[in-house]
Structures are given as C-alpha cells and as structure tokens.
Scaffold this active site. Sequence first.
Site, PDB file in Angstrom:
ATOM      1  N   CYS A  55       4.500   0.331   2.712  1.00  0.00           N
ATOM      2  CA  CYS A  55       3.713   0.982   3.768  1.00  0.00           C
ATOM      3  C   CYS A  55       4.593   1.883   4.637  1.00  0.00           C
ATOM      4  CB  CYS A  55       3.024  -0.058   4.619  1.00  0.00           C
ATOM      5  SG  CYS A  55       4.135  -1.347   5.149  1.00  0.00           S
ATOM      6  N   GLU A  87      -0.979   9.271   1.988  1.00  0.00           N
ATOM      7  CA  GLU A  87      -0.122   8.228   1.442  1.00  0.00           C
ATOM      8  C   GLU A  87      -0.370   8.111  -0.062  1.00  0.00           C
ATOM      9  OE1 GLU A  87      -1.140   4.162   2.542  1.00  0.00           O
ATOM     10  OE2 GLU A  87       0.973   3.841   2.981  1.00  0.00           O
ATOM     11  N   GLU A  96      -2.255  -3.880  10.125  1.00  0.00           N
ATOM     12  CA  GLU A  96      -1.041  -3.214   9.637  1.00  0.00           C
ATOM     13  C   GLU A  96      -1.512  -2.316   8.506  1.00  0.00           C
ATOM     14  OE1 GLU A  96       1.892  -3.601  10.936  1.00  0.00           O
ATOM     15  OE2 GLU A  96       1.840  -5.549  11.945  1.00  0.00           O
ATOM     16  N   LYS A 109      -6.638 -14.605   2.081  1.00  0.00           N
ATOM     17  CA  LYS A 109      -7.078 -13.995   0.822  1.00  0.00           C
ATOM     18  C   LYS A 109      -6.002 -13.046   0.312  1.00  0.00           C
ATOM     19  CE  LYS A 109      -9.133 -10.381  -0.939  1.00  0.00           C
ATOM     20  NZ  LYS A 109      -8.564 -10.247  -2.259  1.00  0.00           N
TER      21      LYS A 109
END
Length: 501
Positions: A314, A411, A280, A206
């Site tokens: 990331c 983040e 992850e 997906k």
Amino acid sequence: MSMTKKKAKTQTKKKAVKQKTKKGMVFEYSEAPESMKVEIAKKYENYIGGKFVAPKSGKYFETTNPGTGEVLTKLALSFKEDVDSAVKAARKAFKGEWSELSASERGKYIYRIARLIQERSRELAILETLDGGKPIKESRDVDLPLVAQHFFYNAGWADKLEYVLPGKEVKPVGVCGQIIPWNFPLLMLAWKIAPALACGNTVVLKPAETTSLTALRFAEICTEAGLPAGVVNIVTGAGETGQALVEHKDIDKIAFTGSTEVGKLIAKTAGITHKKLTMELGGKSANIIFADSALDQAIEGVIAGIYFNQGHVCCAGSRVLVEESIKETFLKKLQKRMKQIRVGNPMDKNTDMGAINSKEQLSKIKEMVKLGQGEGGEFWQVDNDLPRKGNYFSPCYFVDQSASCTISREEVFGPVLSITTFRTPEEAIAKANDTNYGLAAGIWSEKGSKVHKVAAGLRAGVIWANTYNKFDATSPFGGFKESGYGREGGRHGLLPYLEVK
Ligand code: NAP
Ligand code: MG
C-alpha cells in the site's frame, strides 16, 4: 543464452516436494541445513468460539498457489449466518471470561501467542509464500519477525493502558470486526488482532479470499495458547462475507485495510450505525531522489520501494521524482539494477520477486500497463524468461508521463513504477502532493536540512529519509487524504480500540 535467461532457468529448480495424502497435501521444503514438512488439509472450516466449524451453507471455495497455479485446498464460504455465530461467540467472550481477566493475565496470553508464532515461524512463512506468492525470503525474514514483534509489543501494553492516555480512564470498545487484504496476510492480521486483544476487545476477522490459510494456522495457535474461546474468531469467504460483518448490528468497531473503493463502501454502510471505523487504504507514494543523494543507495531504495512484494504494497514508492540533472545517470543505474532482480519460483530462497497474488490482479496490472503505453512517455521492462505456470510479471517503469496519466495517478499494486523529474525542492513537494492519496513518501539527500524541509511540506502519514519500506511495531502507520484514517502500530494504534470514559 543471456545472463538473465540463465538466471531464470536456475530459478525454476524445484525446492519444494509435494506429496498427496488421504488428508490433503504435504509440502516438504528443504533449504540446507534444514528441511520442513508442512501439511495442508483437504479443506478448512471457520474458527468460531474456539472450534473449527463448517459453514452453514456447506459451501467451500478453492485457494491456489499463485506460483504454480495449483489448487492448495478448499476454505469455508461464509455468509450472514456464519458471521452471526462468530459475532455471538465474540460477544459472549467479551461479556464473560475475557473481560474478567486481570490486565496482566490478558497480556500473558498475547505473549504466549507471540512465542508460538516465533516457534512456528518457518511453517507459517512457507504457507504464506505457498498461498500468496511472495518470495520465501520476504515471508521468513521480513513478515514473520514483524508479526511476532507486533504481538510482543502489544502484549506489553495490556497492563499499561492507563499510560495510553495519561489521566484518562479507558475501556475496550467491545466486539471488533476486522477485514484484511492479501498482500501481507499474517502481518495485517497482527496489526489488527494484537492491539485489539491488548485493549481487552474480542474480534471477528475476515482474511482475504486468496490468502486465508495462515489466518487459520493462527487460529490453531490461539487454541494452543489456551486463549479463551470466542476471543478470536476467523470467518473465511468473499467480499460478501466482509459486507455481512460490516452490516452486523452487534459489532462495535470495524477496522479495514484494503482498497479505497471498498473502504468508501464500508464507510457508507457503517456510517449509518454506531460503529467506530479505521481505514488503511491505498496509496501512490512519492520517492524523491535529490542530486546530492548517495545514488547507489537511493537506487536500492527505489528497488525496495516498488519491487518489494511484487509491488503489492500500500505504501509502495510507486512514483519516483528524480532531480533533472541526474536523470540519465539514474535511469542507467536503475536499469542495470532491475536486470539483477531474480523473478520466479517464490519458494526458492534466492528469488527477489515472486508471483503476482492472483490471476485477476495479473490481468489488472497488464491492462493498466497497456493503457499506460497508449498515454505517452517511455516504457521499459526487464526481458525475463518467466516460469510458464503461475502468475508472473517482470519489473517495469514508465518515464516522463504527464501527471494526469493513469500510471501517474492510480494505484497499480504491481511492479510498475512511474518516473518524472523536478528541479527544485519546492517543485518536488508540489509534485509529491499532487495526488488523492497521502500514505507515505521517501526523501533521498545527504543534506539534513533539505530532508527536514521537504518532509515538513509533504502531506503523507509515513515519511522515510534515506531508506524505504522499513516497518516497526513501535511506529504508527496510516495515511492522509484518501489513504484513510486512524493509525495502526505504536501507542497510536491502541487508540481506535479504546473508549475514553
Ligand atoms: P479489497 O478488494 O478492498 O479487499 C480487502 C478486503 O475487503 C478483503 O478481505 C476483501 O474480501 C474484503 N471486501 C471486499 N469487498 C468488500 C465489501 N463490500 N465489504 C466488506 N469487505 C469487502 O483490497 P485488496 O485488493 O484485497 O487489497 C489491495 C488494496 O489494499 C490496495 O488498494 C492497497 O493499497 C490496500 N492496502 C492498504 C494498506 C494500508 O495499510 N493502508 C495495507 C495493505 C493494503 P475478498 O478478498 O474476499 O475480496
Ligand atoms: Mg492463495
């Protein structure tokens, strides 16, 4: 007119000519000496059992070009029933044709896919940039070569699996559900599909809602490569579609890349089933600059660390720790270099920073920056003349905020840097480790012994020395702490796709 304004003006010059046709759109992209036409159909279906299949609900959602705000096309909105069809197709292929192939035959399909990606890399790069907003030079020169490399590298493993864990008998896990984010759409697909296939699994993937177009082009490539039906299935949709994949009873493994928040949710749901998991997740990585570093190179590393791909990375070096004695020189040089970053039309080959991936992400960045401005320290942003249409944000930094401030801890996933100082290597290590995350770190020093000492003290999965944001299919990638578990890439990247018998 200032230099930056002049530069910004040339950035808006159109490089892509768009035509509407009965079937959809055709983008003609020219970059001397070549030009290329890329077709985008009016709508796209799911790829299930080797065929493009309409969603059972008959519903579709729009995907836009973040560089202009224009709608590109419509994609299948998939729910449980569509996910179930895809899982059934993947199970059938796993029980049948795919498992019956010899390992070297399996490898040949993956090599074929790798070569087709190379052949169509220009088209794929253009689509990646149109749909996701990253600069064309990054799609073309960074993402696509790496995508092909991951397929080539893993194809080579297909008939050498006995060397992944020497002395052990290994078997594929089965049907793998894979969920990916929007920052490196094709690259994240490659990180997941290539090792899964090499190990003999079948997959249902997906893609992210805002960047599914290249995954569907990849589906065409699977057909072109003659890959047996059902080995790769792609279902598009929203978070709910991903959730249906996680909840499906006949999936053996979930591989997820995305936010820590959604990762935790997935771990909870999958935890009560037999599914294996790899995660992850996010990061808040430290880029440590010592006074004895080659400063101009370190500045380039800081720029690559946080402003590459608009900061949607990331492992972005989103926290710079600079040795106190060089702080003023560092800031002066950094400002000068930041003013040279060309922000604008992602399709222009000279653009350094393209569009923020979605309106939602742009609002999130703006909100976090506003919050940060109320929390102390100093804020500085390049004064660019940004394109009027599309989602743009100029590179910026905060300096001297306390370690408890939002921008120091959370983040942002945008071009926002947090800068603080340190005096000793021990202090640098302690500050770098003062985070819930542990994905990556950078160390800049001309002294090898110092680099090794600091690297040994850092709790992060990937550590770069005198460089940043460099990737390779042969290296494992993944995080400590809330940055996730499991590794992707290299020999380690195969382990989550194998059972030891
Ligand atoms: P996200 O919101 O977590 O979404 C990631 C994927 O999960 C998307 O395909 C999303 O679908 C889907 N999803 C959303 N809710 C779900 C649910 N409840 N169950 C199952 N799937 C669900 O993350 P993002 O905003 O796309 O990506 C940014 C994040 O990814 C950042 O935090 C970044 O650090 C992380 N990231 C990590 C790595 C790494 O290797 N460690 C690499 C790249 C990105 P929709 O798109 O439809 O929402
Ligand atoms: Mg899009």
